[in-house]
Design a protein around this motif. Structure first.
Motif, mmCIF file in Angstrom:
data_model
loop_
_atom_site.group_PDB
_atom_site.id
_atom_site.type_symbol
_atom_site.label_atom_id
_atom_site.label_comp_id
_atom_site.label_asym_id
_atom_site.label_seq_id
_atom_site.Cartn_x
_atom_site.Cartn_y
_atom_site.Cartn_z
ATOM 1 N N TYR A 77 0.845 -1.203 0.000
ATOM 2 C CA TYR A 77 0.000 0.000 0.000
ATOM 3 C C TYR A 77 0.875 1.247 0.000
ATOM 4 O O TYR A 77 2.019 1.219 0.467
ATOM 5 N N ARG A 78 0.321 2.330 -0.518
ATOM 6 C CA ARG A 78 0.992 3.619 -0.384
ATOM 7 C C ARG A 78 -0.030 4.678 0.012
ATOM 8 O O ARG A 78 -1.179 4.663 -0.445
ATOM 9 N N TYR A 79 0.394 5.579 0.876
ATOM 10 C CA TYR A 79 -0.464 6.645 1.379
ATOM 11 C C TYR A 79 -0.540 7.762 0.346
ATOM 12 O O TYR A 79 0.482 8.235 -0.160
ATOM 13 N N LEU A 80 -1.757 8.199 0.016
ATOM 14 C CA LEU A 80 -1.956 9.245 -0.983
ATOM 15 C C LEU A 80 -2.271 10.603 -0.369
ATOM 16 O O LEU A 80 -1.969 11.636 -0.971
ATOM 17 N N GLY A 81 -2.891 10.614 0.802
ATOM 18 C CA GLY A 81 -3.252 11.882 1.431
ATOM 19 C C GLY A 81 -4.485 11.714 2.298
ATOM 20 O O GLY A 81 -5.012 10.610 2.458
ATOM 21 N N SER A 82 -4.970 12.836 2.823
ATOM 22 C CA SER A 82 -6.121 12.818 3.729
ATOM 23 C C SER A 82 -7.216 13.742 3.237
ATOM 24 O O SER A 82 -6.947 14.788 2.637
ATOM 25 N N VAL A 83 -8.449 13.356 3.534
ATOM 26 C CA VAL A 83 -9.628 14.147 3.201
ATOM 27 C C VAL A 83 -9.891 15.125 4.351
ATOM 28 O O VAL A 83 -9.475 14.884 5.490
ATOM 29 N N ALA A 84 -10.558 16.233 4.056
ATOM 30 C CA ALA A 84 -10.892 17.202 5.098
ATOM 31 C C ALA A 84 -11.638 16.517 6.242
ATOM 32 O O ALA A 84 -12.568 15.734 6.015
ATOM 33 N N GLU A 85 -11.236 16.806 7.452
ATOM 34 C CA GLU A 85 -11.829 16.158 8.621
ATOM 35 C C GLU A 85 -13.228 16.695 8.896
ATOM 36 O O GLU A 85 -13.569 17.820 8.548
ATOM 37 N N ARG A 86 -14.051 15.855 9.522
ATOM 38 C CA ARG A 86 -15.415 16.220 9.887
ATOM 39 C C ARG A 86 -15.596 16.099 11.392
ATOM 40 O O ARG A 86 -14.985 15.234 12.025
ATOM 41 N N CYS A 87 -16.458 16.952 11.948
ATOM 42 C CA CYS A 87 -16.722 16.930 13.379
ATOM 43 C C CYS A 87 -18.174 16.520 13.611
ATOM 44 O O CYS A 87 -19.092 17.099 13.014
ATOM 45 N N VAL A 88 -18.388 15.500 14.427
ATOM 46 C CA VAL A 88 -19.712 14.963 14.708
ATOM 47 C C VAL A 88 -20.050 15.248 16.171
ATOM 48 O O VAL A 88 -19.261 14.940 17.070
ATOM 49 N N THR A 89 -21.222 15.849 16.406
ATOM 50 C CA THR A 89 -21.652 16.138 17.768
ATOM 51 C C THR A 89 -22.390 14.942 18.348
ATOM 52 O O THR A 89 -23.302 14.401 17.713
ATOM 53 N N ARG A 90 -21.981 14.518 19.527
ATOM 54 C CA ARG A 90 -22.601 13.375 20.190
ATOM 55 C C ARG A 90 -22.956 13.759 21.626
ATOM 56 O O ARG A 90 -22.559 14.809 22.121
ATOM 57 N N ARG A 91 -23.705 12.883 22.291
ATOM 58 C CA ARG A 91 -24.067 13.141 23.681
ATOM 59 C C ARG A 91 -22.838 13.197 24.574
ATOM 60 O O ARG A 91 -22.819 13.911 25.577
#
Length: 216
Positions: free
Chosen positions: A116-130
């Protein structure tokens, strides 16, 4: 009748990879949250060169009851299609966490030399939980050598397989989640959804092939 040369057929995967790399070249901001999870988007060249790139998906195991779902902490994503991954443990880097989750959930080894080779990262998302906010990161890898899942972690994964990247650009249909999974899932009804024509399907001992294909 139109005939395509092997060079022209292979160009779809090349174009898709170039577009993917260009998008992933943009720097991503690390978000702050109470908890952190990371998933792996795995890509590969499809066996049929004209099909372009494939994407690896998992079907998450569904809890047997609302109580079991609540105990497992998987109620939000139980029974859904997604990427392998999970929570980042104390002291872990994102790659270490997602490599561990891929190994545990589907028996794929991201650290295998040359696989495998690492290509990059997608924009992070924030999820609100209890219990506070959860930041979800997605790391993208290319599979360089054919590798098959060595096992499925039954409590987490019901099935897995590959689907063409190009189908994600098809016409979406309203999701009928509650019709498939019963009361309590109405929150997901109406979201855009795509039926995934999964190949190389692997199913757990608790899942049959017909049901898995229907839920993908």
């Amino acid at each position: 009748r139109i005939c395509h040369s092997p060079r022209a057929m292979a160009s779809l995967a090349a174009r898709q990879m170039m577009q993917m790399q260009a998008a992933l070249a943009r720097p991503t901001k690390r978000l702050a949250g109470d908890h952190r999870a990371v998933v792996a988007c795995l890509l590969r060249q499809a066996e049929e060169t004209s099909a372009g790139l494939d994407v690896f998906f998992i079907l998450r195991a569904a809890a047997t009851s609302a109580a079991a779902s609540a105990r497992s902490g998987r109620s939000r994503w139980s029974g859904q299609v997604g990427f392998p991954g999970g929570h980042v443990e104390a002291g872990e880097e994102d790659h270490d966490a997602v490599a561990r989750e891929c190994r545990e959930e589907v028996g794929l080894f991201l650290d295998e030399p040359g696989a495998y080779r690492y290509l990059g990262s997608v924009a992070e998302r924030c999820v609100t939980r209890r219990r506070g906010t959860l930041v979800v990161a997605c790391r993208v890898y290319e599979q360089l050598r054919p590798r098959c899942p060595e096992h499925l972690q039954d409590k987490e994964v019901a099935a897995c397989g590959w689907a063409p990247l190009k189908v994600l650009l098809g016409d979406a249909q309203p999701l009928r989640w509650s019709a498939m999974h019963g009361p309590g899932g109405e929150i997901w009804d109406g979201f855009p959804s795509i039926c995934l024509p999964v190949t190389e399907l692997y199913v757990s001992e608790n899942m049959d092939e017909a049901t898995a294909r229907q839920r993908f």
